[in-house]
Design a protein around this motif. Structure first.
Motif, mmCIF file in Angstrom:
data_model
loop_
_atom_site.group_PDB
_atom_site.id
_atom_site.type_symbol
_atom_site.label_atom_id
_atom_site.label_comp_id
_atom_site.label_asym_id
_atom_site.label_seq_id
_atom_site.Cartn_x
_atom_site.Cartn_y
_atom_site.Cartn_z
ATOM 1 N N GLU A 177 -7.511 -1.146 -10.069
ATOM 2 C CA GLU A 177 -7.957 0.033 -10.175
ATOM 3 C C GLU A 177 -7.376 1.128 -9.605
ATOM 4 O O GLU A 177 -7.354 2.313 -10.012
ATOM 5 N N ILE A 178 -6.557 0.704 -8.248
ATOM 6 C CA ILE A 178 -5.856 1.791 -7.661
ATOM 7 C C ILE A 178 -4.453 1.410 -7.747
ATOM 8 O O ILE A 178 -3.944 0.333 -7.128
ATOM 9 N N SER A 179 -3.491 2.160 -8.462
ATOM 10 C CA SER A 179 -2.408 1.603 -8.738
ATOM 11 C C SER A 179 -1.347 2.469 -8.659
ATOM 12 O O SER A 179 -1.196 3.601 -9.278
ATOM 13 N N SER A 180 -0.190 2.337 -7.892
ATOM 14 C CA SER A 180 1.036 3.378 -7.620
ATOM 15 C C SER A 180 1.590 3.136 -8.966
ATOM 16 O O SER A 180 2.448 4.256 -9.468
ATOM 17 N N ASN A 181 2.143 2.104 -9.660
ATOM 18 C CA ASN A 181 2.561 1.917 -10.695
ATOM 19 C C ASN A 181 1.910 2.618 -11.871
ATOM 20 O O ASN A 181 2.626 3.274 -12.438
ATOM 21 N N ALA A 182 0.738 2.612 -12.001
ATOM 22 C CA ALA A 182 -0.078 3.643 -13.010
ATOM 23 C C ALA A 182 0.240 4.945 -13.038
ATOM 24 O O ALA A 182 0.732 5.551 -13.839
#
Ligand SMILES: [Fe+2]
Ligand SMILES: [Fe+2]
Length: 469
Positions: A299-304
């Motif tokens: 849900e919380i993603s640095s990749n995204a």
């Protein structure tokens, strides 16, 4: 449009790039070897009434005919380039779209393509035994249609790897043929693609929920600033629509049959009449929806955030948003903390997986509503539902905690006690498996599923979709 007479059908002028053509012609026999070893067991000598992509023209992109699966013409098709394509979102918004791989994003882009590519052969491997228990010739044909098209999607990703990534691209293309679904030593990359598909209820749920994750990943990639990826995924979506039709209408036909049996004999368990009871269908919905929800990532993603900022992966219908930067905005989600959920604001770019999952959930809900219409029309009170996004998750902020299908946080003891109320038990699976029998006579169908409203390409249901040799 299509360059015929070539060993690899394509609309990318493959013949003008000898090196690339040779590289792909070297990969081709390895692909066929993989297909024969890991594709559908048996049926490879039979004539299957299949759709083959021959161009990207909206008016006539597909050709239907009897084909032996190993002779299927797996090709490479990208929607044509548009004149002045611009990057539609992220830090490079408005700049010309990339026609070659931008050096600084090479690794991210390769990872995105490999991860997508890996799902395609994985699903073929997961489904390889199902031909033996197809409930009708129509369904058998649809299974093989999905299988050959997933094979073509693998080709689509391998083309990008060979064309744009040089040596490591070629190595990745080989590795795509070496990993094996469910194999602990060399598993496929993503969880749902290592999950066994034991029976046709699994298959319909997989094509409903897991292929639908695929649809949303492809939608996000079709917005990509890397134009070749955008153009190839755009065309893959055309084929993908049929896979989801197979899933959604497949489940619907199972529901329809169950309702028919319940009306015929209201005092009997549909199981005793050769059908699958609605609570069991609900458990399969819960299982396949939840493992598919995991595929969107944390849900919380640095990749995204990185992929969005770099212009590699956009949102569903990015063009419909007014702001394509997603900076300074936030997304509110329920985050588990010690023993309760806390509403938290997350920078929007970091929440891009959740934004895409929202689109997916809405789409799943629409399908579920259509199933419920069938139950409602039958005058029955039960309803199917899509469980909470928190239920049975193995990826992201809800992994590790336990939630009931309505999203309530529960303890490990309660989960253990009630697990079989919510997910297929070994007993449920054994029962569903017991209904699976191959039915290969035109017009005949299994006891647990209704025939489709119509057949394929204007043909009737009792058409001989597969001719056995
Ligand atoms: Fe696919
Ligand atoms: Fe698919």
């Amino acid at each position: 449009m299509m360059h015929s007479g070539e060993s690899i059908p394509n609309n990318v002028n493959l013949g003008e790039d000898r090196r690339l053509q040779r590289a792909l012609e070297t990969w081709q026999p390895d692909f066929l070897k993989w297909w024969l070893e890991m594709g559908p067991t048996d049926f490879q000598k039979d004539d299957v009434y299949l759709r083959t992509a021959i161009s990207v023209d909206a008016s006539g992109w597909a050709h239907f005919d009897y084909v032996k699966m190993p002779d299927y013409r797996w090709g490479i098709f990208l929607v044509p380039p548009t004149g002045d394509k611009r990057i539609g979102f992220g830090d490079f918004e408005g700049q010309p779209a990339w026609q070659e791989v931008p050096g600084e994003f090479r690794n991210w882009l390769r990872r995105i393509i490999v991860t997508q590519g890996d799902t395609e052969p994985a699903s073929v491997e997961q489904q390889r035994l199902l031909g033996h228990t197809a409930p009708s010739l129509y369904d058998l044909r649809n299974l093989f249609q999905v299988n050959v098209e997933e094979g073509r999607h693998l080709w689509a990703m391998v083309y990008l790897l060979h064309r744009f990534f040089g040596r490591d691209g070629r190595e990745e293309a080989e590795a795509l043929l070496e990993r094996r679904s469910g194999n602990p030593d060399k598993p496929r990359i993503l969880g749902a693609f290592n999950q066994p598909i034991r029976n046709w209820l699994d298959f319909f749920m997989f094509t409903m929920f897991t292929d639908r994750d695929g649809k949303y990943q492809l939608i996000a990639l079709s917005e990509s600033g890397f134009d070749p990826l955008a153009r190839t995924t755009r065309f893959m979506l055309t084929e993908e629509a049929h896979h989801m039709f197979v899933g959604e209408s497949g489940v619907q036909r199972v529901v329809e049959r169950t309702c028919e049996l319940m009306k015929r004999d209201p005092n009997q368990d549909p199981r005793a009449l050769g059908g699958i009871d609605l609570p069991t269908i609900q458990k399969y919905v819960n299982l396949w929806y939840s493992v598919s929800a995991d595929l969107f990532g944390g849900e919380i993603s640095s990749n995204a955030s990185n992929y969005f900022g770099a212009g590699l992966k956009g949102r569903d219908r990015e063009g419909g948003y007014r702001d394509h930067q997603a900076m300074g905005e936030s997304y509110t989600m329920a985050v588990p903390e010690t023993d309760h959920l806390v509403e938290k604001s997350v920078p929007l770019r970091n929440a891009m997986n959740e934004v895409l999952r929202d689109s997916y959930i809405e789409d799943c809900q629409r399908g579920c509503d259509r199933w419920n219409k069938v139950i409602e029309r039958a005058g029955l009170d039960l309803r199917l539902s899509i469980p909470s996004r928190r239920f049975h998750r193995n990826v992201g902020i809800y992994a590790g905690a336990h939630f009931s299908p309505d999203g309530t946080w529960i303890g490990g003891d309660e989960w253990q006690r009630r697990r079989d109320e919510w997910l297929p038990s070994e007993q449920d699976e054994t029962f569903v498996d017991s209904l699976m029998k191959g039915i290969y006579e035109p017009g005949k169908i299994g006891s647990w599923i209704a025939p489709p409203e119509r057949g394929v390409n204007g043909k009737p249901f009792d058409f001989e979709y597969v001719r056995f040799n």
